[in-house]
Design a protein around this motif. Structure first.
Motif, PDB file in Angstrom:
ATOM      1  N   ASP A 141       0.812  -1.222   0.000  1.00 53.93           N
ATOM      2  CA  ASP A 141       0.000   0.000   0.000  1.00 53.93           C
ATOM      3  C   ASP A 141       0.847   1.274   0.000  1.00 53.93           C
ATOM      4  O   ASP A 141       0.310   2.372   0.125  1.00 53.93           O
ATOM      5  N   THR A 142       2.169   1.151  -0.156  1.00 55.31           N
ATOM      6  CA  THR A 142       3.008   2.347  -0.167  1.00 55.31           C
ATOM      7  C   THR A 142       2.970   3.015  -1.536  1.00 55.31           C
ATOM      8  O   THR A 142       2.680   2.379  -2.553  1.00 55.31           O
ATOM      9  N   VAL A 143       3.295   4.321  -1.560  1.00 50.33           N
ATOM     10  CA  VAL A 143       3.284   5.062  -2.815  1.00 50.33           C
ATOM     11  C   VAL A 143       4.436   6.048  -2.837  1.00 50.33           C
ATOM     12  O   VAL A 143       4.678   6.770  -1.863  1.00 50.33           O
ATOM     13  N   CYS A 144       5.173   6.035  -3.934  1.00 43.91           N
ATOM     14  CA  CYS A 144       6.266   6.979  -4.135  1.00 43.91           C
ATOM     15  C   CYS A 144       5.710   8.219  -4.830  1.00 43.91           C
ATOM     16  O   CYS A 144       5.095   8.117  -5.894  1.00 43.91           O
ATOM     17  N   VAL A 145       5.930   9.392  -4.229  1.00 46.07           N
ATOM     18  CA  VAL A 145       5.347  10.627  -4.770  1.00 46.07           C
ATOM     19  C   VAL A 145       6.381  11.562  -5.384  1.00 46.07           C
ATOM     20  O   VAL A 145       6.037  12.662  -5.835  1.00 46.07           O
ATOM     21  N   GLY A 146       7.644  11.155  -5.421  1.00 43.58           N
ATOM     22  CA  GLY A 146       8.646  12.029  -6.016  1.00 43.58           C
ATOM     23  C   GLY A 146      10.037  11.454  -5.902  1.00 43.58           C
ATOM     24  O   GLY A 146      10.280  10.456  -5.222  1.00 43.58           O
ATOM     25  N   ALA A 147      10.980  12.100  -6.596  1.00 45.49           N
ATOM     26  CA  ALA A 147      12.384  11.710  -6.546  1.00 45.49           C
ATOM     27  C   ALA A 147      13.229  12.930  -6.880  1.00 45.49           C
ATOM     28  O   ALA A 147      12.842  13.761  -7.706  1.00 45.49           O
ATOM     29  N   ALA A 148      14.379  13.041  -6.228  1.00 45.79           N
ATOM     30  CA  ALA A 148      15.268  14.179  -6.478  1.00 45.79           C
ATOM     31  C   ALA A 148      16.688  13.793  -6.134  1.00 45.79           C
ATOM     32  O   ALA A 148      16.932  12.890  -5.322  1.00 45.79           O
ATOM     33  N   ALA A 149      17.625  14.491  -6.769  1.00 46.32           N
ATOM     34  CA  ALA A 149      19.042  14.212  -6.548  1.00 46.32           C
ATOM     35  C   ALA A 149      19.808  15.494  -6.279  1.00 46.32           C
ATOM     36  O   ALA A 149      19.542  16.534  -6.901  1.00 46.32           O
ATOM     37  N   ALA A 150      20.750  15.412  -5.352  1.00 47.20           N
ATOM     38  CA  ALA A 150      21.696  16.503  -5.095  1.00 47.20           C
ATOM     39  C   ALA A 150      22.996  16.157  -5.799  1.00 47.20           C
ATOM     40  O   ALA A 150      23.505  15.040  -5.657  1.00 47.20           O
ATOM     41  N   VAL A 151      23.528  17.095  -6.569  1.00 39.85           N
ATOM     42  CA  VAL A 151      24.783  16.858  -7.274  1.00 39.85           C
ATOM     43  C   VAL A 151      25.747  17.996  -6.996  1.00 39.85           C
ATOM     44  O   VAL A 151      25.343  19.144  -6.796  1.00 39.85           O
ATOM     45  N   SER A 152      27.030  17.668  -7.014  1.00 40.36           N
ATOM     46  CA  SER A 152      28.070  18.662  -6.766  1.00 40.36           C
ATOM     47  C   SER A 152      28.423  19.332  -8.095  1.00 40.36           C
ATOM     48  O   SER A 152      29.387  18.968  -8.758  1.00 40.36           O
ATOM     49  N   GLY A 153      27.592  20.303  -8.493  1.00 44.07           N
ATOM     50  CA  GLY A 153      27.823  20.992  -9.751  1.00 44.07           C
ATOM     51  C   GLY A 153      26.708  21.957 -10.075  1.00 44.07           C
ATOM     52  O   GLY A 153      25.717  22.047  -9.347  1.00 44.07           O
ATOM     53  N   GLY A 154      26.860  22.688 -11.157  1.00 43.62           N
ATOM     54  CA  GLY A 154      25.846  23.629 -11.588  1.00 43.62           C
ATOM     55  C   GLY A 154      24.720  22.930 -12.317  1.00 43.62           C
ATOM     56  O   GLY A 154      24.960  22.126 -13.229  1.00 43.62           O
ATOM     57  N   VAL A 155      23.487  23.219 -11.938  1.00 44.30           N
ATOM     58  CA  VAL A 155      22.311  22.557 -12.506  1.00 44.30           C
ATOM     59  C   VAL A 155      21.412  23.603 -13.158  1.00 44.30           C
ATOM     60  O   VAL A 155      21.019  24.582 -12.525  1.00 44.30           O
ATOM     61  N   ARG A 156      21.093  23.392 -14.432  1.00 44.60           N
ATOM     62  CA  ARG A 156      20.211  24.320 -15.138  1.00 44.60           C
ATOM     63  C   ARG A 156      18.776  24.133 -14.661  1.00 44.60           C
ATOM     64  O   ARG A 156      18.255  23.023 -14.638  1.00 44.60           O
ATOM     65  N   LYS A 157      18.154  25.241 -14.292  1.00 45.31           N
ATOM     66  CA  LYS A 157      16.833  25.205 -13.667  1.00 45.31           C
ATOM     67  C   LYS A 157      15.766  24.600 -14.578  1.00 45.31           C
ATOM     68  O   LYS A 157      14.908  23.839 -14.117  1.00 45.31           O
ATOM     69  N   GLY A 158      15.820  24.897 -15.856  1.00 47.49           N
ATOM     70  CA  GLY A 158      14.737  24.485 -16.747  1.00 47.49           C
ATOM     71  C   GLY A 158      14.590  22.992 -16.937  1.00 47.49           C
ATOM     72  O   GLY A 158      13.473  22.472 -16.984  1.00 47.49           O
ATOM     73  N   ASP A 159      15.725  22.276 -17.033  1.00 46.78           N
ATOM     74  CA  ASP A 159      15.634  20.850 -17.364  1.00 46.78           C
ATOM     75  C   ASP A 159      16.467  19.941 -16.464  1.00 46.78           C
ATOM     76  O   ASP A 159      16.527  18.733 -16.694  1.00 46.78           O
ATOM     77  N   GLY A 160      17.121  20.489 -15.447  1.00 42.83           N
ATOM     78  CA  GLY A 160      17.876  19.660 -14.529  1.00 42.83           C
ATOM     79  C   GLY A 160      19.159  19.090 -15.099  1.00 42.83           C
ATOM     80  O   GLY A 160      19.736  18.161 -14.516  1.00 42.83           O
ATOM     81  N   VAL A 161      19.648  19.647 -16.208  1.00 43.80           N
ATOM     82  CA  VAL A 161      20.911  19.186 -16.786  1.00 43.80           C
ATOM     83  C   VAL A 161      22.076  19.702 -15.936  1.00 43.80           C
ATOM     84  O   VAL A 161      22.102  20.880 -15.544  1.00 43.80           O
ATOM     85  N   VAL A 162      23.018  18.824 -15.628  1.00 43.01           N
ATOM     86  CA  VAL A 162      24.237  19.224 -14.913  1.00 43.01           C
ATOM     87  C   VAL A 162      25.165  19.846 -15.960  1.00 43.01           C
ATOM     88  O   VAL A 162      25.837  19.133 -16.701  1.00 43.01           O
ATOM     89  N   THR A 163      25.170  21.166 -16.032  1.00 44.54           N
ATOM     90  CA  THR A 163      25.914  21.831 -17.108  1.00 44.54           C
ATOM     91  C   THR A 163      27.410  21.910 -16.821  1.00 44.54           C
ATOM     92  O   THR A 163      28.216  21.875 -17.747  1.00 44.54           O
ATOM     93  N   PHE A 164      27.776  22.060 -15.564  1.00 48.25           N
ATOM     94  CA  PHE A 164      29.201  22.027 -15.232  1.00 48.25           C
ATOM     95  C   PHE A 164      29.368  21.450 -13.835  1.00 48.25           C
ATOM     96  O   PHE A 164      28.640  21.793 -12.909  1.00 48.25           O
ATOM     97  N   GLY A 165      30.291  20.538 -13.728  1.00 48.88           N
ATOM     98  CA  GLY A 165      30.604  19.924 -12.433  1.00 48.88           C
ATOM     99  C   GLY A 165      32.043  19.454 -12.465  1.00 48.88           C
ATOM    100  O   GLY A 165      32.304  18.252 -12.558  1.00 48.88           O
ATOM    101  N   PRO A 166      33.009  20.403 -12.425  1.00 52.94           N
ATOM    102  CA  PRO A 166      34.420  20.017 -12.552  1.00 52.94           C
ATOM    103  C   PRO A 166      34.884  19.041 -11.488  1.00 52.94           C
ATOM    104  O   PRO A 166      35.776  18.223 -11.746  1.00 52.94           O
ATOM    105  N   ASN A 167      34.304  19.101 -10.308  1.00 47.69           N
ATOM    106  CA  ASN A 167      34.722  18.182  -9.251  1.00 47.69           C
ATOM    107  C   ASN A 167      34.097  16.794  -9.404  1.00 47.69           C
ATOM    108  O   ASN A 167      34.508  15.847  -8.738  1.00 47.69           O
ATOM    109  N   LEU A 168      33.092  16.698 -10.297  1.00 52.53           N
ATOM    110  CA  LEU A 168      32.499  15.405 -10.628  1.00 52.53           C
ATOM    111  C   LEU A 168      32.958  14.906 -11.989  1.00 52.53           C
ATOM    112  O   LEU A 168      32.657  13.776 -12.367  1.00 52.53           O
ATOM    113  N   MET A 169      33.643  15.772 -12.740  1.00 49.42           N
ATOM    114  CA  MET A 169      34.010  15.495 -14.135  1.00 49.42           C
ATOM    115  C   MET A 169      32.750  15.338 -14.989  1.00 49.42           C
ATOM    116  O   MET A 169      32.664  14.473 -15.855  1.00 49.42           O
ATOM    117  N   ALA A 170      31.763  16.185 -14.723  1.00 50.35           N
ATOM    118  CA  ALA A 170      30.493  16.118 -15.452  1.00 50.35           C
ATOM    119  C   ALA A 170      30.208  17.447 -16.136  1.00 50.35           C
ATOM    120  O   ALA A 170      30.305  18.500 -15.509  1.00 50.35           O
TER     121      ALA A 170
END
Length: 401
Positions: A141-170
């Protein structure tokens, strides 16, 4: 003339506000909700009945009242039934957790990751695998209502793309999109910068509860800043607000991963401290290596003490600049910076006294994170819950269908 909010808009707002009280504050009586929300008892009863019918909260008699007369029912979050997945992608580790409504960590998985590589398919595979393991252990009877991730880098607000993350090499990585595809829940995965989510966590559940203006300086390899102004997270036009680690404090200083020189991150980050302490080399990195420098300084190691003093000077200068600009009530140090601040508080406070204007520095409080190593994971969970708190019944109906 512009039409005012409809009755349905008002009801949706009130449902979200009531659920937010329960989610952030924990069990609360109907009487307290009536007082906090400024609504009458019948309206509170109707709202709690709707949320109870939806399976988001439950109502119980209080265990002890201490008062005569009919006790007010206590409203509790359905933490075991309604949950989100929260992920944390750091330079050295991957963490996944199932977090129940009310902020309860119900299940957790963690593994280390190698620095210097960022293979999207592999990372998304590990995290989605953790999520599937945790989901298999849940009740029907459980239900998942969302998911989110924290990343060490710059994240574009519109689409969640990690545009720069030099410490992650992303760079320009559609992380949220790929993780959502791998999870297969039919839900988007929100993605946020780790320092921004650390600030959100401290403001929601940590030392910053009730503080309307605060700065959270968070770092593992580098340094990020989450800034709360007037009770709201400062995001910037594209979502890159708060990149205080790339504020230049020492022109012509150390080379930074961003390509500039003398950034706060370059002068205060992990590499700077370990090099100054004579401890930088293969296998010597991460929070344990930073703690070792602080411990050595506490034991009287002169080189470690001088390293912390030098780094503390630059950190204090950066804090003074931020205090002058944003006039926060509180500055919180998290991640690796928690250890650095504890080892260099005297230097930080001296620089603050020398370089921050008196009206701004007079009431500012410098603190270390109350949420410790969980702070970015907690922030990711709050980001994931944002949708259900905004429109509880619509979100629950959508994910349950």
């Amino acid at each position: 003339m512009r039409a005012g909010p409809s009755q349905e808009d008002i009801r949706r707002h009130n449902l979200g506000a009531l659920l937010r009280h329960v989610h952030l504050g924990g069990p609360i009586s109907r009487a307290e909700l009536t007082s906090k929300m400024g609504l009458n008892r019948s309206t509170i009863m109707a709202l709690t009945s709707d949320l109870t019918a939806a399976g988001l909260v439950r109502e119980e008699l209080p265990r002890e009242t201490g008062r005569a007369g009919r006790p007010s029912l206590v409203v509790r979050p359905e933490s075991a039934r309604v949950y989100v997945f929260a992920f944390d992608v750091g330079p050295d580790r991957l963490v996944a957790a199932r977090v129940g409504l009310g902020g309860v960590i119900l299940d957790r998985r963690e593994t280390t990751r190698d620095r210097g590589t960022f293979v999207l398919d592999e990372l998304a595979g590990v995290l989605s695998g953790f999520a599937r393991q945790m989901r298999r252990k849940t009740r029907d009877d459980t239900v998942c209502v969302g998911a989110a991730a924290a990343v060490s880098g710059g994240v574009r607000k519109g689409d969640g793309v990690v545009t720069f993350g030099p410490n992650l090499m992303a760079h320009d990585v559609p992380f949220g999109e790929e993780l959502a595809r791998r999870l297969g829940l039919g839900l988007p995965v929100s993605v946020g910068n780790d320092a921004n989510l650390a600030a959100l966590a401290e403001h929601s559940r940590g030392l910053g509860v009730g503080v309307r203006d605060l700065i959270c300086l968070h770092g593992d390899v580098g340094i990020g800043g989450g800034i709360i102004t007037g009770g709201h997270l400062l995001g910037g036009f594209d979502g890159y607000g708060g990149e205080v680690g790339h504020m230049v404090v020492n022109p012509g200083g150390r080379e930074c991963s961003c390509g500039s020189h003398g950034c706060l991150e370059a002068e205060v980050g992990e590499r700077a401290l370990l090099e100054l302490a004579g401890r930088f080399g293969p296998g010597q990195h991460g929070r344990d290596a930073v703690r070792a420098v602080v411990d050595a300084a506490d034991r009287g190691d002169i080189v470690a003490q001088e390293a912390l003093s030098r780094v503390g000077d630059w950190l204090g200068l950066g804090v003074a600049n931020l205090v002058n600009i944003f006039n926060p009530e509180m500055v919180i140090f998290g991640g690796m910076l928690r250890e650095v601040y504890l080892g260099s508080a005297a230097q930080v406070r001296t620089r603050l006294a020398l370089h921050a204007m008196a009206p701004q520095r007079e009431h500012v409080r410098l603190r270390t994170s109350a949420l410790g190593d969980h702070v970015t994971l907690v922030g990711a969970a709050e980001l994931a819950f944002a949708h259900v708190l905004a429109d509880p019944l619509e979100v629950l109906a959508r994910v349950s269908s």
